[in-house]
Motif scaffolding. Sequence first.
Motif, PDB file in Angstrom:
ATOM      1  N   VAL A  53       0.824  -1.206   0.000  1.00 35.07           N
ATOM      2  CA  VAL A  53       0.000   0.000   0.000  1.00 35.07           C
ATOM      3  C   VAL A  53       0.861   1.259   0.000  1.00 35.07           C
ATOM      4  CG1 VAL A  53      -1.757   1.314   1.250  1.00 35.07           C
ATOM      5  CG2 VAL A  53      -1.863  -1.190   1.211  1.00 35.07           C
ATOM      6  N   LEU A  54       0.492   2.179  -0.881  1.00 33.87           N
ATOM      7  CA  LEU A  54       0.996   3.545  -0.799  1.00 33.87           C
ATOM      8  C   LEU A  54      -0.182   4.419  -0.384  1.00 33.87           C
ATOM      9  CD1 LEU A  54       3.484   5.470  -1.420  1.00 33.87           C
ATOM     10  CD2 LEU A  54       2.184   6.093  -3.467  1.00 33.87           C
ATOM     11  N   GLN A  55      -0.087   4.985   0.819  1.00 34.88           N
ATOM     12  CA  GLN A  55      -1.141   5.900   1.265  1.00 34.88           C
ATOM     13  C   GLN A  55      -1.002   7.214   0.506  1.00 34.88           C
ATOM     14  OE1 GLN A  55      -2.281   6.093   5.542  1.00 34.88           O
ATOM     15  NE2 GLN A  55      -1.750   8.258   5.342  1.00 34.88           N
ATOM     16  N   HIS A  56      -2.113   7.698  -0.019  1.00 36.73           N
ATOM     17  CA  HIS A  56      -2.071   8.874  -0.898  1.00 36.73           C
ATOM     18  C   HIS A  56      -3.373   9.651  -0.736  1.00 36.73           C
ATOM     19  CE1 HIS A  56      -2.126  11.207  -4.654  1.00 36.73           C
ATOM     20  NE2 HIS A  56      -0.840  11.003  -4.739  1.00 36.73           N
ATOM     21  N   PRO A  57      -3.330  10.974  -0.652  1.00 35.79           N
ATOM     22  CA  PRO A  57      -4.573  11.750  -0.512  1.00 35.79           C
ATOM     23  C   PRO A  57      -5.519  11.486  -1.683  1.00 35.79           C
ATOM     24  CG  PRO A  57      -2.645  13.143  -0.169  1.00 35.79           C
ATOM     25  CD  PRO A  57      -2.136  11.834  -0.679  1.00 35.79           C
ATOM     26  N   ARG A  58      -6.812  11.497  -1.412  1.00 39.26           N
ATOM     27  CA  ARG A  58      -7.794  11.296  -2.470  1.00 39.26           C
ATOM     28  C   ARG A  58      -7.859  12.561  -3.327  1.00 39.26           C
ATOM     29  NH1 ARG A  58     -13.798   9.233  -0.940  1.00 39.26           N
ATOM     30  NH2 ARG A  58     -12.513   8.318   0.740  1.00 39.26           N
ATOM     31  N   THR A  59      -7.575  12.422  -4.613  1.00 42.43           N
ATOM     32  CA  THR A  59      -7.526  13.566  -5.520  1.00 42.43           C
ATOM     33  C   THR A  59      -8.177  13.193  -6.847  1.00 42.43           C
ATOM     34  OG1 THR A  59      -5.343  12.878  -6.329  1.00 42.43           O
ATOM     35  CG2 THR A  59      -5.380  14.503  -4.539  1.00 42.43           C
ATOM     36  N   SER A  60      -8.362  14.200  -7.696  1.00 43.22           N
ATOM     37  CA  SER A  60      -8.863  13.980  -9.053  1.00 43.22           C
ATOM     38  C   SER A  60      -7.767  14.348 -10.042  1.00 43.22           C
ATOM     39  CB  SER A  60     -10.094  14.848  -9.315  1.00 43.22           C
ATOM     40  OG  SER A  60     -10.391  14.880 -10.698  1.00 43.22           O
ATOM     41  N   PRO A  61      -7.528  13.524 -11.076  1.00 42.11           N
ATOM     42  CA  PRO A  61      -6.506  13.886 -12.061  1.00 42.11           C
ATOM     43  C   PRO A  61      -6.865  15.156 -12.818  1.00 42.11           C
ATOM     44  CG  PRO A  61      -7.810  12.021 -12.840  1.00 42.11           C
ATOM     45  CD  PRO A  61      -8.192  12.255 -11.407  1.00 42.11           C
ATOM     46  N   ALA A  62      -8.150  15.497 -12.866  1.00 33.69           N
ATOM     47  CA  ALA A  62      -8.581  16.695 -13.585  1.00 33.69           C
ATOM     48  C   ALA A  62      -8.166  17.980 -12.876  1.00 33.69           C
ATOM     49  CB  ALA A  62     -10.099  16.671 -13.774  1.00 33.69           C
ATOM     50  N   ARG A  63      -7.549  17.870 -11.698  1.00 31.35           N
ATOM     51  CA  ARG A  63      -7.069  19.070 -11.003  1.00 31.35           C
ATOM     52  C   ARG A  63      -5.919  19.718 -11.767  1.00 31.35           C
ATOM     53  NH1 ARG A  63      -4.598  14.696  -8.804  1.00 31.35           N
ATOM     54  NH2 ARG A  63      -2.437  14.839  -8.090  1.00 31.35           N
ATOM     55  N   HIS A  64      -5.240  18.951 -12.613  1.00 35.83           N
ATOM     56  CA  HIS A  64      -4.145  19.496 -13.421  1.00 35.83           C
ATOM     57  C   HIS A  64      -4.720  20.227 -14.634  1.00 35.83           C
ATOM     58  CE1 HIS A  64      -1.249  17.300 -11.008  1.00 35.83           C
ATOM     59  NE2 HIS A  64      -1.926  16.191 -11.212  1.00 35.83           N
ATOM     60  N   ALA A  65      -4.212  21.423 -14.907  1.00 36.82           N
ATOM     61  CA  ALA A  65      -4.778  22.265 -15.954  1.00 36.82           C
ATOM     62  C   ALA A  65      -4.740  21.595 -17.326  1.00 36.82           C
ATOM     63  CB  ALA A  65      -4.029  23.604 -15.994  1.00 36.82           C
ATOM     64  N   GLU A  66      -3.717  20.818 -17.597  1.00 36.25           N
ATOM     65  CA  GLU A  66      -3.541  20.218 -18.917  1.00 36.25           C
ATOM     66  C   GLU A  66      -4.105  18.811 -19.012  1.00 36.25           C
ATOM     67  OE1 GLU A  66      -2.009  21.706 -21.748  1.00 36.25           O
ATOM     68  OE2 GLU A  66      -2.477  23.412 -20.481  1.00 36.25           O
ATOM     69  N   PHE A  67      -4.864  18.388 -18.011  1.00 37.21           N
ATOM     70  CA  PHE A  67      -5.302  16.987 -17.962  1.00 37.21           C
ATOM     71  C   PHE A  67      -6.054  16.556 -19.215  1.00 37.21           C
ATOM     72  CE2 PHE A  67      -8.864  14.106 -17.017  1.00 37.21           C
ATOM     73  CZ  PHE A  67      -8.156  12.960 -16.709  1.00 37.21           C
ATOM     74  N   TYR A  68      -7.079  17.296 -19.605  1.00 36.27           N
ATOM     75  CA  TYR A  68      -7.921  16.859 -20.722  1.00 36.27           C
ATOM     76  C   TYR A  68      -7.130  16.809 -22.029  1.00 36.27           C
ATOM     77  CZ  TYR A  68     -11.990  17.412 -17.687  1.00 36.27           C
ATOM     78  OH  TYR A  68     -12.893  17.285 -16.662  1.00 36.27           O
ATOM     79  N   ARG A  69      -6.365  17.853 -22.297  1.00 40.81           N
ATOM     80  CA  ARG A  69      -5.611  17.885 -23.561  1.00 40.81           C
ATOM     81  C   ARG A  69      -4.582  16.765 -23.640  1.00 40.81           C
ATOM     82  NH1 ARG A  69      -0.774  19.758 -25.514  1.00 40.81           N
ATOM     83  NH2 ARG A  69      -0.155  20.659 -23.516  1.00 40.81           N
ATOM     84  N   MET A  70      -3.796  16.599 -22.566  1.00 37.30           N
ATOM     85  CA  MET A  70      -2.742  15.592 -22.608  1.00 37.30           C
ATOM     86  C   MET A  70      -3.303  14.177 -22.573  1.00 37.30           C
ATOM     87  SD  MET A  70       0.456  17.084 -20.425  1.00 37.30           S
ATOM     88  CE  MET A  70       1.292  18.568 -20.953  1.00 37.30           C
ATOM     89  N   THR A  71      -4.415  13.991 -21.866  1.00 37.76           N
ATOM     90  CA  THR A  71      -5.045  12.681 -21.844  1.00 37.76           C
ATOM     91  C   THR A  71      -5.421  12.246 -23.258  1.00 37.76           C
ATOM     92  OG1 THR A  71      -5.901  12.903 -19.598  1.00 37.76           O
ATOM     93  CG2 THR A  71      -7.053  11.379 -21.037  1.00 37.76           C
ATOM     94  N   ALA A  72      -6.046  13.146 -23.999  1.00 38.08           N
ATOM     95  CA  ALA A  72      -6.466  12.815 -25.359  1.00 38.08           C
ATOM     96  C   ALA A  72      -5.270  12.666 -26.293  1.00 38.08           C
ATOM     97  CB  ALA A  72      -7.414  13.889 -25.876  1.00 38.08           C
ATOM     98  N   ARG A  73      -4.356  13.624 -26.251  1.00 36.26           N
ATOM     99  CA  ARG A  73      -3.180  13.553 -27.142  1.00 36.26           C
ATOM    100  C   ARG A  73      -2.404  12.267 -26.925  1.00 36.26           C
ATOM    101  NH1 ARG A  73       1.901  17.044 -25.626  1.00 36.26           N
ATOM    102  NH2 ARG A  73       1.969  15.290 -24.160  1.00 36.26           N
ATOM    103  N   ASN A  74      -2.136  11.951 -25.656  1.00 34.19           N
ATOM    104  CA  ASN A  74      -1.318  10.775 -25.375  1.00 34.19           C
ATOM    105  C   ASN A  74      -2.045   9.477 -25.693  1.00 34.19           C
ATOM    106  OD1 ASN A  74       0.483  12.676 -24.521  1.00 34.19           O
ATOM    107  ND2 ASN A  74       0.530  12.043 -22.384  1.00 34.19           N
ATOM    108  N   ARG A  75      -3.362   9.476 -25.585  1.00 36.56           N
ATOM    109  CA  ARG A  75      -4.109   8.270 -25.956  1.00 36.56           C
ATOM    110  C   ARG A  75      -3.985   8.006 -27.458  1.00 36.56           C
ATOM    111  NH1 ARG A  75      -7.078   5.392 -22.894  1.00 36.56           N
ATOM    112  NH2 ARG A  75      -7.699   6.935 -21.354  1.00 36.56           N
ATOM    113  N   VAL A  76      -4.038   9.066 -28.247  1.00 36.94           N
ATOM    114  CA  VAL A  76      -3.847   8.901 -29.689  1.00 36.94           C
ATOM    115  C   VAL A  76      -2.426   8.430 -29.971  1.00 36.94           C
ATOM    116  CG1 VAL A  76      -3.837  10.062 -31.925  1.00 36.94           C
ATOM    117  CG2 VAL A  76      -5.590  10.640 -30.240  1.00 36.94           C
ATOM    118  N   TRP A  77      -1.449   9.034 -29.309  1.00 39.74           N
ATOM    119  CA  TRP A  77      -0.059   8.606 -29.501  1.00 39.74           C
ATOM    120  C   TRP A  77       0.122   7.140 -29.114  1.00 39.74           C
ATOM    121  CZ3 TRP A  77       3.206  13.196 -27.120  1.00 39.74           C
ATOM    122  CH2 TRP A  77       3.225  14.257 -28.038  1.00 39.74           C
ATOM    123  N   LEU A  78      -0.503   6.753 -28.016  1.00 36.76           N
ATOM    124  CA  LEU A  78      -0.404   5.366 -27.551  1.00 36.76           C
ATOM    125  C   LEU A  78      -0.902   4.411 -28.628  1.00 36.76           C
ATOM    126  CD1 LEU A  78       0.197   3.690 -24.892  1.00 36.76           C
ATOM    127  CD2 LEU A  78      -2.250   3.882 -24.424  1.00 36.76           C
TER     128      LEU A  78
END
Length: 279
Positions: A185-210
């Motif tokens: 177990v790694l204890q880690h605060p509960r967060t949302s990845p969408a808190r990062h400003a570039e989340f949506y753009r990079m998520t989509a771009r990198n999925r296409v690259w993948l």
Amino acid sequence: MGTRPVELRALLDSVAKQREPAARIVVVGNGAPLPELPAGVVGIELERNLGVSGGRNVALRELRAAGDVDVLVDLDDDGLLIEADVISRVADLYEADARLGVISFRIADETGFTARRHVPRLRVDDPMRGGEVTTFLGGGHALSMPMLDEIGGWPDQFFFTHEETDLAWRALDAGWTIRYEPELVLQHPRTSPARHAEFYRMTARNRVWLARRHLPAPLVPVYLGNWILLTVARTRSASGLRAWFGGFYEGIRTACGTRRPIRWRTVGRMTALGRPPVI
């Protein structure tokens, strides 16, 4: 990134309390100065932020140059090892299986809750069910150095999001195993990845690259089509959708690196494990 000095020190203290000491500890300041570090910890300050992938590759090169590291453990700077036997159990798992490539830790908050997105399977009914999987969690994991020597390190250009999937698909295609071990177990605060400003753009771009980098040609439109439908159905933010589609078209237009599609045998293996590479 220099914003969590208290959390970083707590993490390093939890590493120091492990029954099996780490051979080497490296902290990368990703475009930010580092706080004072405990004795014996190597600090590397980068002039600019290279992203998750770039920062991890810097640490990987430092550890590889040392020549005495056979397993690399990556930990988020706001994580915490709450048990003292995590590293010794990791060592035992690698000693028992020469083809074990990746161990994915369980990410849990201070109450013990594990979020759906932190279970590396499509079926997440029981986060305590471990076993062989097709991807792993970036916040806490272990990597075989011989595996990394064979398949290469992190995809620098991804910067943030899907870098673990890129590495996982390469590992599976080379015949390595990925295991989810919920007792680690790694204890880690509960967060949302969408808190990062570039989340949506990079998520989509990198999925296409993948997809462009690793999927057999017939699966590319299936994979990307599925994710367009899922994103439209799930995303409640109009600005988020605009950013996502902007990133999607960026992924189509821009260079994605060398194309090395996985074998159909690997597709079959992933399907048998419950996650075919179309979703």
